[in-house]
Every structure is written in structure tokens, then in C-alpha cells.
Design an enzyme around this catalytic site. Structure first.
Site, mmCIF file in Angstrom:
data_model
loop_
_atom_site.group_PDB
_atom_site.id
_atom_site.type_symbol
_atom_site.label_atom_id
_atom_site.label_comp_id
_atom_site.label_asym_id
_atom_site.label_seq_id
_atom_site.Cartn_x
_atom_site.Cartn_y
_atom_site.Cartn_z
ATOM 1 N N THR A 129 0.884 -1.287 0.069
ATOM 2 C CA THR A 129 -0.059 -0.073 0.058
ATOM 3 C C THR A 129 0.918 1.393 -0.181
ATOM 4 O OG1 THR A 129 -1.277 1.238 1.433
ATOM 5 C CG2 THR A 129 -0.170 -0.409 2.532
ATOM 6 N N ASP A 130 0.205 2.335 -0.643
ATOM 7 C CA ASP A 130 0.935 3.613 -0.297
ATOM 8 C C ASP A 130 1.193 4.196 1.211
ATOM 9 O OD1 ASP A 130 -1.714 4.515 -0.102
ATOM 10 O OD2 ASP A 130 -1.666 5.802 -1.660
ATOM 11 N N GLU A 131 0.179 3.397 2.065
ATOM 12 C CA GLU A 131 0.227 3.854 3.247
ATOM 13 C C GLU A 131 1.618 3.901 3.964
ATOM 14 O OE1 GLU A 131 -2.902 3.683 5.935
ATOM 15 O OE2 GLU A 131 -4.356 3.601 4.468
ATOM 16 N N TYR A 155 -1.792 -0.350 11.140
ATOM 17 C CA TYR A 155 -1.856 -1.118 9.845
ATOM 18 C C TYR A 155 -0.712 -0.768 8.914
ATOM 19 C CZ TYR A 155 -3.346 -1.680 4.947
ATOM 20 O OH TYR A 155 -3.018 -1.802 3.564
ATOM 21 N N LYS A 159 1.957 -3.231 7.379
ATOM 22 C CA LYS A 159 2.411 -3.603 5.831
ATOM 23 C C LYS A 159 3.760 -3.043 5.805
ATOM 24 C CE LYS A 159 -0.059 -4.720 3.132
ATOM 25 N NZ LYS A 159 -0.384 -6.013 2.579
ATOM 26 N N ASN A 184 -5.713 3.904 -2.752
ATOM 27 C CA ASN A 184 -6.918 3.564 -2.416
ATOM 28 C C ASN A 184 -7.753 2.912 -3.464
ATOM 29 O OD1 ASN A 184 -6.239 5.321 -0.476
ATOM 30 N ND2 ASN A 184 -8.312 4.882 0.567
ATOM 31 N N GLY A 288 -4.304 10.247 14.393
ATOM 32 C CA GLY A 288 -3.065 9.859 13.062
ATOM 33 C C GLY A 288 -3.444 9.980 11.891
HETATM 34 P P1 NAD Z 1 -9.881 -7.372 2.402
HETATM 35 O O1 NAD Z 1 -9.939 -6.906 3.797
HETATM 36 O O2 NAD Z 1 -11.192 -7.058 1.385
HETATM 37 O O3 NAD Z 1 -9.405 -8.893 2.140
HETATM 38 C C1 NAD Z 1 -8.468 -9.520 3.014
HETATM 39 C C2 NAD Z 1 -8.644 -10.987 2.609
HETATM 40 O O4 NAD Z 1 -7.558 -11.564 3.257
HETATM 41 C C3 NAD Z 1 -9.881 -11.601 3.107
HETATM 42 O O5 NAD Z 1 -10.496 -12.197 2.247
HETATM 43 C C4 NAD Z 1 -9.534 -12.405 4.441
HETATM 44 O O6 NAD Z 1 -10.554 -13.145 4.760
HETATM 45 C C5 NAD Z 1 -8.161 -12.759 4.033
HETATM 46 N N1 NAD Z 1 -7.414 -13.028 5.218
HETATM 47 C C6 NAD Z 1 -7.190 -12.346 6.367
HETATM 48 N N2 NAD Z 1 -6.428 -12.636 7.242
HETATM 49 C C7 NAD Z 1 -5.904 -13.916 6.617
HETATM 50 C C8 NAD Z 1 -4.958 -14.906 7.369
HETATM 51 N N3 NAD Z 1 -4.523 -14.931 8.441
HETATM 52 N N4 NAD Z 1 -4.869 -15.940 6.501
HETATM 53 C C9 NAD Z 1 -5.407 -15.958 5.070
HETATM 54 N N5 NAD Z 1 -6.429 -15.079 4.723
HETATM 55 C C10 NAD Z 1 -6.642 -14.098 5.587
HETATM 56 O O7 NAD Z 1 -8.625 -6.405 1.825
HETATM 57 P P2 NAD Z 1 -8.423 -5.610 0.351
HETATM 58 O O8 NAD Z 1 -8.821 -4.479 0.318
HETATM 59 O O9 NAD Z 1 -8.929 -6.784 -0.764
HETATM 60 O O10 NAD Z 1 -6.929 -5.796 0.286
HETATM 61 C C11 NAD Z 1 -6.045 -6.680 -0.155
HETATM 62 C C12 NAD Z 1 -4.569 -6.326 -0.165
HETATM 63 O O11 NAD Z 1 -4.289 -5.194 -0.921
HETATM 64 C C13 NAD Z 1 -4.132 -6.037 1.189
HETATM 65 O O12 NAD Z 1 -2.926 -6.812 1.492
HETATM 66 C C14 NAD Z 1 -3.989 -4.527 1.529
HETATM 67 O O13 NAD Z 1 -2.970 -4.230 2.556
HETATM 68 C C15 NAD Z 1 -3.682 -4.409 0.114
HETATM 69 N N6 NAD Z 1 -4.246 -3.090 -0.342
HETATM 70 C C16 NAD Z 1 -5.364 -2.565 -0.396
HETATM 71 C C17 NAD Z 1 -5.634 -1.381 -0.829
HETATM 72 C C18 NAD Z 1 -7.313 -0.791 -0.532
HETATM 73 O O14 NAD Z 1 -7.656 0.292 -1.121
HETATM 74 N N7 NAD Z 1 -8.241 -1.600 -0.429
HETATM 75 C C19 NAD Z 1 -4.889 -0.501 -1.190
HETATM 76 C C20 NAD Z 1 -3.470 -0.893 -1.273
HETATM 77 C C21 NAD Z 1 -3.121 -2.066 -0.851
HETATM 78 O O1 DAU Z 2 -3.993 3.771 0.658
HETATM 79 C C1 DAU Z 2 -4.208 2.469 0.483
HETATM 80 C C2 DAU Z 2 -4.959 2.249 1.623
HETATM 81 O O2 DAU Z 2 -6.538 2.605 1.499
HETATM 82 C C3 DAU Z 2 -5.149 0.484 1.931
HETATM 83 O O3 DAU Z 2 -3.841 0.045 2.065
HETATM 84 C C4 DAU Z 2 -6.124 0.105 2.817
HETATM 85 O O4 DAU Z 2 -6.166 -1.229 3.140
HETATM 86 C C5 DAU Z 2 -7.542 0.690 2.550
HETATM 87 O O5 DAU Z 2 -8.529 0.821 3.597
HETATM 88 C C6 DAU Z 2 -7.393 2.271 2.413
HETATM 89 O O6 DAU Z 2 -6.965 3.006 3.644
HETATM 90 P P1 DAU Z 2 -7.837 4.465 3.826
HETATM 91 O O7 DAU Z 2 -7.498 4.666 5.504
HETATM 92 O O8 DAU Z 2 -7.361 5.445 3.072
HETATM 93 O O9 DAU Z 2 -9.308 3.971 3.626
HETATM 94 P P2 DAU Z 2 -10.807 4.453 4.156
HETATM 95 O O10 DAU Z 2 -11.766 3.728 3.405
HETATM 96 O O11 DAU Z 2 -10.726 3.475 5.570
HETATM 97 O O12 DAU Z 2 -10.818 5.724 4.337
HETATM 98 C C7 DAU Z 2 -10.506 6.706 3.244
HETATM 99 C C8 DAU Z 2 -10.823 8.177 3.769
HETATM 100 O O13 DAU Z 2 -12.040 8.340 4.358
HETATM 101 C C9 DAU Z 2 -9.749 8.421 4.961
HETATM 102 O O14 DAU Z 2 -9.249 9.655 4.744
HETATM 103 C C10 DAU Z 2 -10.684 8.325 6.283
HETATM 104 C C11 DAU Z 2 -12.015 8.520 5.523
HETATM 105 N N1 DAU Z 2 -13.253 8.345 6.328
HETATM 106 C C12 DAU Z 2 -13.262 6.936 6.257
HETATM 107 C C13 DAU Z 2 -14.478 6.184 6.934
HETATM 108 C C14 DAU Z 2 -14.681 4.730 6.861
HETATM 109 C C15 DAU Z 2 -14.515 9.087 6.566
HETATM 110 O O15 DAU Z 2 -14.264 10.239 6.574
HETATM 111 N N2 DAU Z 2 -15.370 8.437 7.227
HETATM 112 C C16 DAU Z 2 -15.428 6.953 7.459
HETATM 113 O O16 DAU Z 2 -16.493 6.684 7.911
#
Ligand code: NAD
Ligand code: DAU
Length: 349
Positions: A129-131, A155, A159, A184, A288
Site C-alpha cells: 500500500t501507499d500508506e 495497519y 504492511k 486506495n 493519526g
Molecule cells: P480485504 O480486507 O477485503 O481482504 C483481505 C482478505 O484476506 C480476506 O478475504 C480475508 O479473509 C483474508 N485474510 C485475512 N487474514 C488472513 C489470514 N491470516 N490467512 C488467510 N487469509 C486471511 O482486503 P483488500 O482491500 O482486498 O486488500 C488486499 C490487499 O491489498 C491487502 O494486503 C491490502 O493491504 C492491500 N491494499 C489494499 C488497498 C485498498 O484500497 N483496499 C490499497 C492498497 C493495498
Molecule cells: O491507501 C491505501 C489504503 O487505502 C489501503 O492500504 C487500506 O487497506 C484501505 O483500507 C485504504 O485505507 P484508508 O484509510 O485510506 O481508507 P478508508 O476507506 O478507511 O478511508 C478513506 C478516507 O475516508 C480516509 O481519509 C478516512 C475517511 N473516512 C473513512 C471512513 C470509513 C471518513 O471520513 N469516514 C468514514 O466513515
């Protein structure tokens, strides 16, 4: 048969990836997922019966299980999605994040090292992730492959730690690894605790739209299918030991996105214009909270020829329709764990 091990393939991004790989790739797809609250097999229901797909319910921290998968199958690629992924949960309960994201990645790296030896035609792709790069100021250039790591929440710290392990396994043991850091994601099948689906469903149900702090935080939105295309491109053309940053070039303030969702919901459902805007509530900020993320994907574009295809505003409007159409699925995943964690996060709003 040549096989790919896809961890977390029942999650949001993993399931979109499994479906795309199933269409395009001539390999057996071994999907390993623990089916936590975030995992759901309905996301890949349509391909689970395919002879190309094998689903294994299991934990990536289970060394015996993971090693047995490498013994049984000719794994040539690992695409590692499995993680605890929600920042707000990591603030309440960090332990699960360290366990899965750090220890689980270690288990996978060790299993791959054992199975692959000196093999260089394999690939361990760490989906990150970019985080991990921390937060940008308003005038900073977007993150790129040279950005220093500065994770700010449990988180992103977990990562970052797992990315460091992946790099170390390449540098020390010669394991053929690649790390991708993306922004995201948005798109179909996202668990409804995340910002975009949460706002869509609250607006549809006439519930408050909880905006953290002043709502002027910026995220760079990447459509999940553009992300999956980028990962397939990296697997095909990327080089071991490299990192690629992936973004959608869609920097948007949170308030802008909420307003767009409110307009789209009113438009699609026939509400009088402005109805959903009335639901917006400014709530306590996330501790944070990173102010701005943005990604420079020019290396991926220049060297590997990938380009994002989706137009954010159009895709977001269509996505509202997709979630309305898939309300039954959203209700089914919310029935599992949602109301407790929702109350913990938002109190009684
Ligand atoms: P998600 O939470 O939707 O899915 C995670 C999956 O991993 C789920 O199916 C869960 O059951 C499985 N899992 C969790 N713990 C496990 C374990 N111990 N063993 C086996 N399986 C397990 O997440 P996502 O949004 O699909 O993200 C997938 C990947 O991409 C993550 O590594 C996340 O850090 C990365 N990522 C996500 C985003 C985003 O915006 N969603 C952005 C950048 C990177
Ligand atoms: O940047 C990549 C990341 O994006 C991934 O690595 C993470 O897995 C993914 O969850 C996501 O993280 P964010 O914290 O950016 O996403 P989230 O959807 O939780 O929130 C997006 C933005 O919206 C953030 O600035 C927080 C804000 N937010 C979120 C929620 C859930 C609100 O203002 N209200 C809310 O209820």
C-alpha cells in the site's frame, strides 16, 4: 500443472484478481483464505466450480498448511493479498494486524524459499500500500518507488514491516520477489466498512454520512480492475527485486467524494436533489489520520506499458448502481460482524 498461489483471494481486491486471472491465465489458481469477517466466497461464486480453481480455507500463519500447499502443487507465483486491511480496526485491535500481516508474510516467504531454492523463474508478489510512505503535504510531489518508508498507523506499520521482510528475503536469500504499493482501491465487492461503500449504503438507507475531521483529506482513487491489470502486467513483465507504485491519478478530497455519492444516490433512486446531503455529519477525526496520499505511476507506465483506464466520476456513479443491485450480498456480509464494529467506531450517530 503450473499453479499460482493467491492468498486473500476471497477478499475485495483478491477476488477481482482471481476472476481476471481465471479468464486470462493458463495456470491452476490455488486460493488460500481464512475467511475472516472480510473474506467471502460469494465474491468468486461464479468460478469456484472451475477445474482451474482450488479453494483452501486456511490461515497464512499456519506453517504446516502453507508448506503442504507448496509440496502438493507446482507453485510458480505467489500473489500475496491476505491481510488485515482496515485502518480503523488496526487502531482498536492492532494484534491481529501484526500476526497476519507480519507473521503470515514470514510464513509464506519461508515456504517459498524452501520450495524454490535457487529458482529465478518464480515470483513472490507482495501486494502492498501507499500508506507505508506516510502522509504528503499539500504541495509535495506524489509518492514513487524512491519514497522513504514512514508508516503512521498500526495497519501501515504492519504492511511496512512485511514489505521489509519481502525485500530482505530477496536481498539475503535471492528469493525472486516484487513489491507493489498502490493507492486506495474502489470498485465492486468492497467490504462496506470502507469509505466509499459505507457512504453509498448509509445514503441509500437514510443514515448519517460520517465524515472524519474536516473531510479535506485526499486519497488517490484507483479502480480495482485497473489495479488487477497492473498486477498481471507486473507478473508478466516486472523484474525481481523491484518495486512498482500504482495509482489512479485521481486525487480527490473526501468531501468531494461524499458529495458525488450523495448526488448519485439521489439521482439513481429518484430522491429530491439534496436529500442525501442532509445526512452528512462531521465526526471525530481518526487518530493519526494521514492527510494526503498520491501516487506517481509513471515508471509502471513507461517501463511496463500499464495505464489506468477507468474515469473516476463515471465509475463511481456506476458503482452506486452496482451496490444497489448487490444489496443482498452487502446485507449478508453485514449480518456477520458489522453492527458491533460500527457501533464501536461511530457510537450512536
Ligand atoms: P480485504 O480486507 O477485503 O481482504 C483481505 C482478505 O484476506 C480476506 O478475504 C480475508 O479473509 C483474508 N485474510 C485475512 N487474514 C488472513 C489470514 N491470516 N490467512 C488467510 N487469509 C486471511 O482486503 P483488500 O482491500 O482486498 O486488500 C488486499 C490487499 O491489498 C491487502 O494486503 C491490502 O493491504 C492491500 N491494499 C489494499 C488497498 C485498498 O484500497 N483496499 C490499497 C492498497 C493495498
Ligand atoms: O491507501 C491505501 C489504503 O487505502 C489501503 O492500504 C487500506 O487497506 C484501505 O483500507 C485504504 O485505507 P484508508 O484509510 O485510506 O481508507 P478508508 O476507506 O478507511 O478511508 C478513506 C478516507 O475516508 C480516509 O481519509 C478516512 C475517511 N473516512 C473513512 C471512513 C470509513 C471518513 O471520513 N469516514 C468514514 O466513515
Amino acid at each position: 500443472m503450473n499453479a499460482w498461489l493467491i492468498t486473500g483471494g476471497a477478499g475485495f481486491i483478491g477476488s477481482n484478481f482471481v476472476r481476471m486471472a481465471h479468464e486470462r491465465i493458463d495456470a491452476k489458481l490455488i486460493v488460500l483464505d481464512a475467511l475472516t469477517y472480510a473474506g467471502d466466497l460469494a465474491r468468486i461464486d461464479d468460478i469456484l466450480t472451475s477445474s482451474k480453481v482450488e479453494f483452501i480455507k486456511g490461515d497464512i500463519c499456519d506453517t504446516e498448511l502453507v508448506q503442504s500447499i507448496f509440496k502438493k502443487h507446482q507453485i510458480s507465483k505467489v500473489i500475496h493479498f491476505a491481510a488485515e486491511s482496515h485502518v480503523d480496526r488496526s487502531i482498536f485491535e492492532p494484534h491481529a494486524f501484526i500476526k497476519t500481516n507480519v507473521e503470515g508474510t514470514l510464513v509464506l516467504l519461508e515456504a517459498a524459499r524452501k520450495a524454490w531454492g535457487d529458482r529465478q523463474d518464480a515470483c513472490f508478489l507482495q501486494v502492498s500500500t501507499d500508506e507505508v510512505f506516510g502522509a504528503l503535504g499539500p504541495d509535495d510531489p506524489p509518492f514513487n518507488e524512491s519514497s522513504p518508508y514512514q508508516p503512521n498507523n498500526p495497519y501501515s506499520a504492519s504492511k511496512a514491516a512485511s514489505d521489509h521482510l519481502v525485500w530482505a528475503w530477496h536481498h539475503t536469500f535471492g528469493l525472486p520477489t516484487i513489491i507493489s504499493n498502490c493507492s486506495n482501491n474502489y470498485g465492486p465487492w468492497q467490504y462496506p466498512e470502507k469509505f466509499i461503500p459505507l457512504m453509498i449504503f448509509n445514503a441509500l438507507e437514510g443514515k448519517p454520512l460520517p465524515v472524519y475531521g474536516d473531510g479535506l483529506q485526499v486519497r488517490d482513487w484507483l479502480h480495482v480492475e485497473d489495479h488487477c491489470e497492473a498486477l498481471l502486467t507486473i507478473l508478466e513483465k516486472g523484474s525481481a527485486g523491484e518495486t512498482y507504485t500504482i495509482g489512479g491519478n485521481n486525487e480527490r478530497k473526501n468531501m468531494y467524494v461524499v458529495n458525488m455519492i450523495a448526488d448519485a444516490v439521489d439521482d439513481i433512486t429518484g430522491n429530491p436533489k439534496g436529500t442525501s446531503h442532509e445526512l452528512i455529519r462531521y465526526v471525530k477525526d481518526r487518530p493519526g489520520h494521514d492527510r494526503r496520499y498520491a501516487i506517481d505511476s509513471s515508471r509502471l507506465q513507461r517501463e511496463l506499458g500499464w495505464h489506468a483506464m477507468f474515469v473516476f466520476e463515471d465509475a463511481l456513479y456506476d458503482l452506486v448502481g452496482w451496490y444497489i443491485w448487490h444489496k443482498e450480498w452487502v446485507d449478508s456480509v453485514r449480518a456477520k460482524d458489522y453492527s458491533n464494529s460500527y457501533k464501536k467506531q461511530y457510537g450512536d450517530i
